[in-house]
Design an enzyme around this catalytic site. Sequence first.
Site: not given
Ligand code: AMP
Length: 304
Positions: A44, A49
């Site tokens: 997603a 990301h």
């Molecule tokens: P997730 O798919 O939610 O597990 O996130 C994957 C990676 O993307 C993790 O390291 C999160 O911290 C990073 N991430 C998600 N949203 C953000 C954002 N708004 N800013 C920076 N990094 C993000």
Amino acid sequence: MTDQQALLATTTSAVRAIIDEKVAELVAAGTARPKVGLVPTMGALHDGHGALFEQARAENDLVIASIFVNPLQFDQPEDYEHYPRDLEADLELVTEYGGDIVFAPSTQHMYPGFPDAPHIRVSAGQMGQMFEGASRPGHFDGVCTVVAKLWNILMPPPPAVFRSYFGRKDAQQLAIVTRMAKDLNIDVKIRPVELVRAPSGLALSSRNVRLDDHGMEKALGLSKALHFLSDQATRGEPLDISAARDMIRAHENVDLDYLEIVDPDTLTPLTEEQLAAPLEREALALVAAWVPPVRLIDNMLLSP
Ligand code: AMP
């Protein structure tokens, strides 16, 4: 490496074969120590990301993305079921963001025998029991277990070097995986990436798609409260956590879980005395709240 479509692998053997081949190609072309960057995600994908990929692309010869909605880190079945999934769109985005390889295994491939497996899991210890861990029991054990597996699966062969990218959006997760690599002597360098916000101030999150306009408006209370504390810190004023909490609670149906100010490395909350005096070093404000139908987290580094 190039502008072509990112390669998709869904099994451990397939992804390893691709990584081995790419590393060998880089060595043959004269790169003595190829740099390989991993961006672990649950898919997603959004521009938050995107920032991880941008940094990974800039710092490495080969960029791998993993896309896996990890059941071990969800404490609410409803959250797991409704977590947005769209592999096709994600593949396009990884390509657009400059990723070379996508590892997207099935649940049974990652955890053969799930839900009775895996039998052996990683414990995040005390750091995993505070804040997000207190509200979501087992969450960080699940995160550590999947991240350790992903590192084992995707670590490139010598002479390559391995880096793994984590967003500051999940500040507690970043602190915990950094500690895990150190405590378990895993040969990976953790690279933190700045938190990306929408122009409104809302921290980008895959869960935001479940908010309507009203929910978006309420969700802004979190970043506003963090900015309020950050401004106080910059001015050298006492940090008024109660006032910041009230700014979030002022919104109807918003249920504040926690808002605390902690040491960024150990996550230990600052004492009353530390909050009352001008900050001596950077601190981290952490917040989580239910903004129906989702639970949101946000954080901000407070600088003296
Ligand atoms: P997730 O798919 O939610 O597990 O996130 C994957 C990676 O993307 C993790 O390291 C999160 O911290 C990073 N991430 C998600 N949203 C953000 C954002 N708004 N800013 C920076 N990094 C993000």
